[in-house]
Design a protein around this motif. Structure first.
Motif, short mmCIF file in Angstrom:
data_model
loop_
_atom_site.label_atom_id
_atom_site.label_comp_id
_atom_site.label_asym_id
_atom_site.label_seq_id
_atom_site.Cartn_x
_atom_site.Cartn_y
_atom_site.Cartn_z
N VAL A 33 -15.05 -53.76 49.05
CA VAL A 33 -16.42 -53.90 48.55
C VAL A 33 -16.92 -55.30 48.91
CG1 VAL A 33 -17.89 -53.94 46.49
CG2 VAL A 33 -16.04 -52.26 46.67
N ARG A 34 -18.03 -55.36 49.63
CA ARG A 34 -18.61 -56.64 50.05
C ARG A 34 -19.59 -57.19 49.02
NH1 ARG A 34 -14.68 -57.79 52.75
NH2 ARG A 34 -14.35 -56.68 54.67
N THR A 35 -20.45 -56.34 48.51
CA THR A 35 -21.40 -56.72 47.47
C THR A 35 -21.60 -55.50 46.57
OG1 THR A 35 -23.33 -56.05 48.77
CG2 THR A 35 -22.67 -58.35 48.93
N TYR A 36 -22.13 -55.75 45.38
CA TYR A 36 -22.47 -54.62 44.52
C TYR A 36 -23.69 -54.96 43.68
CZ TYR A 36 -20.10 -56.90 40.54
OH TYR A 36 -19.72 -57.77 39.56
N ARG A 37 -24.35 -53.91 43.21
CA ARG A 37 -25.49 -54.01 42.32
C ARG A 37 -25.30 -53.02 41.18
NH1 ARG A 37 -26.39 -54.07 47.21
NH2 ARG A 37 -26.91 -51.89 47.49
N VAL A 38 -25.60 -53.45 39.96
CA VAL A 38 -25.53 -52.58 38.79
C VAL A 38 -26.93 -52.52 38.20
CG1 VAL A 38 -24.56 -52.27 36.47
CG2 VAL A 38 -23.13 -53.22 38.30
N GLY A 39 -27.41 -51.32 37.93
CA GLY A 39 -28.73 -51.15 37.33
C GLY A 39 -28.69 -50.11 36.24
N ARG A 40 -29.69 -50.18 35.37
CA ARG A 40 -29.84 -49.19 34.31
C ARG A 40 -31.24 -48.60 34.40
NH1 ARG A 40 -27.80 -52.22 29.00
NH2 ARG A 40 -27.70 -50.13 28.11
N ILE A 41 -31.35 -47.34 34.07
CA ILE A 41 -32.63 -46.65 34.16
C ILE A 41 -33.43 -46.93 32.90
CG2 ILE A 41 -33.73 -44.39 34.29
CD1 ILE A 41 -31.40 -43.51 36.04
#
Length: 97
Positions: A33-41
């Motif tokens: 994994v190079r980068t990640y993003r976490v989001g919520r609706i």
């Protein structure tokens, strides 16, 4: 171009899930994994979207298989009530001026 593993989870408790997610930092790095993003609706705080970026599709596919093992653990099954994932190949990216 980048390949992304897009994950859509429904979790029982975001804070508990995020704490567990953070404990897998080394696992993500060791598995490409190079980068990640976490989001919520908005309006649905138990829905968590995660995008994990990889250099290529085979690495993303291998991670997806390894993630299935993690999701099968009793701890994960207690936290994640629904899980779906897709592998997405980035075909174009442009930064707006």
């Amino acid at each position: 171009m980048t390949t992304t593993l897009h994950i859509d989870n429904t979790v029982r408790d975001y804070d508990e899930w995020k704490s567990a997610f953070d404990q897998y930092e080394r696992f993500r790095a060791d598995n490409g994994v190079r980068t990640y993003r976490v989001g919520r609706i908005d309006g649905t705080p138990e829905r968590v979207l995660v995008d994990l970026d990889f250099d290529d599709r085979p690495t993303a596919e291998a991670f997806r298989a390894a993630l299935a093992t993690v999701l099968a653990t009793p701890r994960s099954r207690a936290m994640v009530t629904s899980h779906q994932s897709w592998i997405v190949d980035l075909v174009e990216e442009r930064v707006s001026a």
